[in-house]
Enzyme design. Structure first.
Site, mmCIF file in Angstrom:
data_model
loop_
_atom_site.group_PDB
_atom_site.id
_atom_site.type_symbol
_atom_site.label_atom_id
_atom_site.label_comp_id
_atom_site.label_asym_id
_atom_site.label_seq_id
_atom_site.Cartn_x
_atom_site.Cartn_y
_atom_site.Cartn_z
ATOM 1 N N ARG A 133 39.723 20.425 -34.185
ATOM 2 C CA ARG A 133 40.998 21.892 -33.424
ATOM 3 C C ARG A 133 42.241 20.733 -34.051
ATOM 4 O O ARG A 133 42.551 20.044 -33.981
ATOM 5 C CB ARG A 133 41.328 22.285 -32.193
ATOM 6 C CG ARG A 133 41.615 22.901 -32.055
ATOM 7 C CD ARG A 133 41.303 24.186 -32.365
ATOM 8 N NE ARG A 133 42.021 25.512 -31.686
ATOM 9 C CZ ARG A 133 41.514 27.060 -32.047
ATOM 10 N NH1 ARG A 133 41.431 26.932 -33.561
ATOM 11 N NH2 ARG A 133 42.453 28.021 -31.579
ATOM 12 N N THR A 422 37.236 32.855 -39.913
ATOM 13 C CA THR A 422 36.648 31.590 -38.683
ATOM 14 C C THR A 422 35.170 31.749 -39.224
ATOM 15 O O THR A 422 35.086 33.138 -39.550
ATOM 16 C CB THR A 422 36.772 31.755 -37.535
ATOM 17 O OG1 THR A 422 37.746 32.027 -36.813
ATOM 18 C CG2 THR A 422 35.754 30.908 -36.933
ATOM 19 N N GLU A 461 47.249 28.688 -37.148
ATOM 20 C CA GLU A 461 46.147 28.517 -35.263
ATOM 21 C C GLU A 461 46.755 28.516 -34.065
ATOM 22 O O GLU A 461 47.053 28.735 -33.853
ATOM 23 C CB GLU A 461 45.663 27.152 -35.356
ATOM 24 C CG GLU A 461 44.563 27.155 -35.872
ATOM 25 C CD GLU A 461 43.565 27.978 -35.661
ATOM 26 O OE1 GLU A 461 43.281 28.831 -34.655
ATOM 27 O OE2 GLU A 461 42.586 28.432 -36.782
ATOM 28 N N GLY A 505 35.174 35.163 -35.382
ATOM 29 C CA GLY A 505 35.058 36.392 -34.683
ATOM 30 C C GLY A 505 36.351 36.763 -33.895
ATOM 31 O O GLY A 505 36.127 37.765 -32.922
#
Length: 608
Positions: A133, A422, A461, A505
């Site tokens: 991440r 994504t 992000e 999503g």
């Protein structure tokens, strides 16, 4: 509607300029190589749209005995399948798929992003999560986006023009929107620790390099996603130079697009590994480009990026074992929480997408989102009651609150049971190893900042942090933002592998996967049928979004019944990518592999 009006206005302005003899009003800067754009087809490939440019609703699945790949692009699935057939394992194939998606779906993932990979090891029968991440730069603060009113300000470019589009906030566009990317580090870690060792990094990356160098076909989904965020894309010259046509408009479906700068960067990584990205000229180019747009990222942030290896969150649904993502993703925890709640009801006795069926999903979704808002954050910075949130007893307590009318919920106390836009793809190899991976740059085209000369787009992000400095998910240097991603592994009640599944999503990810898993288990549905079936979504806003057309759609009578129960409703039409793009592979009881791919995007399953 506002997006399409903006696009229409841009078209009119562009045509006016062209009529006066002007070229693209947003040309690429000199150091961006305007990529070749052709209309001739390249090779004989499967396309996700028909001759009339409508999306294909069939021919998405595949059946095999040895290996399978399901991804949101034929190109990526083919790259992965070729690796499997060459003797590579599921992780080897996943590397090829991931890098290929970064070329052909640059609006959803790539070198400037990050993600999570859930891996099932057939030999040890264990599941691990590779967390790559994105991370907040060390100099990031909760207040850096806020205006005098304490709200997130709009992005202002170097000329002083304030952006006014739907995705124009400082945590979505520009340098302050970008987290430190983890994709290259994550894929390198997975390859080094879980790869077969039979194939080199260069061999795994070659399909992606070839596509970047020689071209791939622009799809209906790519054009739609470009149109969705056209205002921001068109007004950021580096991205516009790579992904708009010579008139500054979205590329037409069927255009053959290359990105030779990205091919160059891929070759650097193929030769030098993660260091070629996180140190040296690429790292410096990232920092310099973000700084131009107000960024606070440093070369030290990039050099210090670390992958985390995590234990999955686990539970069962009807005795099927589920392994999914722990924080900093909320997705796995709340996927399990939703299924635990629903397990208290006879879901199999309800007709799919009936009022009763949707009502129970809606209430479970709202409860999960209430808990998400209160508790979920990076566990390195906050205490998250994971055991309680995934507890069967806690779920039973929540299930007891569901009545026959729509309810409003605040987070309960899971400590009662506590001792303490994504892309996604799936792979299974001939030895039974399984991978579910979801990777992202967040909003379509990320923060709308491409790194000139290197061909990739940075993520936004940082928008996944709360802008409220008091939130458990507020910004802090080195912190991972909250996510909804949940690439998951499911085992049969006897412990043998059953399913690998994931979806993009945003906050629709775990509600979407919960619906697909529930339908497969409770109704014994084939994976492709479960993917095709119309979906619903609800969260703390207490509004049931639904598909009114397609397979087993939500009928007008059902909508009327839901509204009589107190639900607000929103019709999202049919096959709407709002509901994600599920890619998964089922292992049938006879050992057959069934790859399922979502017609809501460009998904295609392949198997052999």
């Amino acid at each position: 509607m506002k997006k399409y009006l903006a696009l229409l206005l841009a078209v009119v302005m562009t045509l006016s300029l062209v009529a006066c003899g002007e070229k693209n009003p947003n040309p690429a800067p000199d150091d961006v190589d305007n990529q070749d754009q052709q209309t001739e087809p390249v090779s004989d490939i499967w396309l996700p749209y028909n001759e009339d440019l409508s999306a294909k609703r069939d021919d998405r699945d595949a059946t095999g005995k040895n290996g399978a790949v399901a991804s949101s692009s034929y190109y990526a699935s083919k790259a992965g399948l070729d690796i499997l057939q060459a003797g590579g394992n599921a992780v080897d194939a996943a590397i090829a798929v991931a890098y290929t998606l970064g070329v052909v779906e640059p609006y959803t993932s790539g070198l400037g992003g990050g993600g999570f990979m859930t891996i099932y090891d057939a030999e040890t029968k264990s599941v691990k999560v590779v967390d790559f991440r994105e991370i907040a730069p060390a100099n990031a603060t909760p207040e850096m986006w806020l205006n005098d009113e304490g709200k997130v300000a709009k992005f202002v470019d170097a000329s002083g023009k304030e952006f006014t589009g739907d995705y124009s906030k400082l945590n979505q566009v520009g340098g302050m929107a970008a987290g430190v990317p983890g994709e290259v580090a994550g894929l390198e870690y997975a390859l080094s620790n879980f790869g077969s060792g039979k194939l080199t990094r260069a061999e795994l990356m070659q399909p992606a390099i070839d596509l970047a160098e020689n071209g791939y076909i622009v799809t209906l989904t790519m054009k739609q996603c470009t149109e969705d965020e056209y205002f921001e894309v068109a007004n950021m010259p580096e991205v516009a130079g790579y992904y708009l046509d010579e008139n500054g408009l979205p590329l037409e479906v069927g255009t053959v697009l290359t990105n030779k700068d990205l091919a160059k960067t891929y070759r650097m990584i193929a030769e030098g590994g993660a260091d070629a990205f996180y140190k040296g000229e690429v790292a410096q180019a990232i920092v310099d480009t973000l700084s131009k747009y107000g960024g606070v990222m440093t070369v030290e942030d990039l050099a210090n990026y670390k992958v985390e290896i995590r234990e999955p969150v686990t539970s069962t649904y009807r005795d099927y074992a589920i392994y999914s993502l722990p924080p900093a993703s909320s997705g796995g925890t709340h996927l399990i929480e939703i299924l635990n709640i629903l397990e208290n009801f006879d879901m199999a006795g309800m007709e799919i997408n009936s009022p009763e069926y949707i009502h129970h999903f809606s209430e479970a979704f709202k409860m999960a989102f209430a808990d998400r808002a209160k508790y979920m954050a990076d566990t390195a910075f906050a205490s998250v009651p994971l055991k309680g949130l995934t507890s069967k007893d806690y779920a039973a307590k929540l299930a007891g609150k569901i009545t026959d009318v729509s309810g409003s919920y605040e987070a309960d106390d899971p400590g009662l049971y506590e001792s303490g836009s994504t892309t996604s793809f799936s792979v299974i190899d001939q030895w039974g190893n399984m991978v579910a991976c979801t990777q992202t740059i967040n909003d379509f085209y990320g923060n709308k900042v491409a790194v000139p000369g290197y061909g990739f787009i940075m993520n936004d992000e940082m928008a996944d942090f709360s802008s409220n400095p008091e939130s458990v998910n507020c910004v802090a240097g080195g912190k991972r933002p909250l996510s909804s991603m949940c690439p998951s592994i499911v085992l049969y009640p006897d412990g043998t592998p059953y399913l690998t599944i994931g979806s993009p999503g945003g906050t629709r990810i775990f509600p979407t996967i919960a619906q697909v898993i529930q339908r497969m288990i409770d109704y014994d549905m084939d994976i492709q049928d479960a993917i095709n079936t119309a979906r619903i979504y609800d969260n703390a806003s207490e509004n049931v979004c639904y598909e009114s057309d397609g397979v087993t759609p939500v009928s007008a009578d059902t909508v009327a019944a839901l509204e009589a129960m107190g639900h607000d409703t929103t019709d999202k039409g049919s096959w709407n990518l709002f509901f994600g793009g599920v890619q998964g592979i089922e292992i049938c009881k006879d050992g057959t592999l069934r790859a399922g791919a979502d017609p809501r995007r460009d998904g295609k399953g392949l198997a052999y």
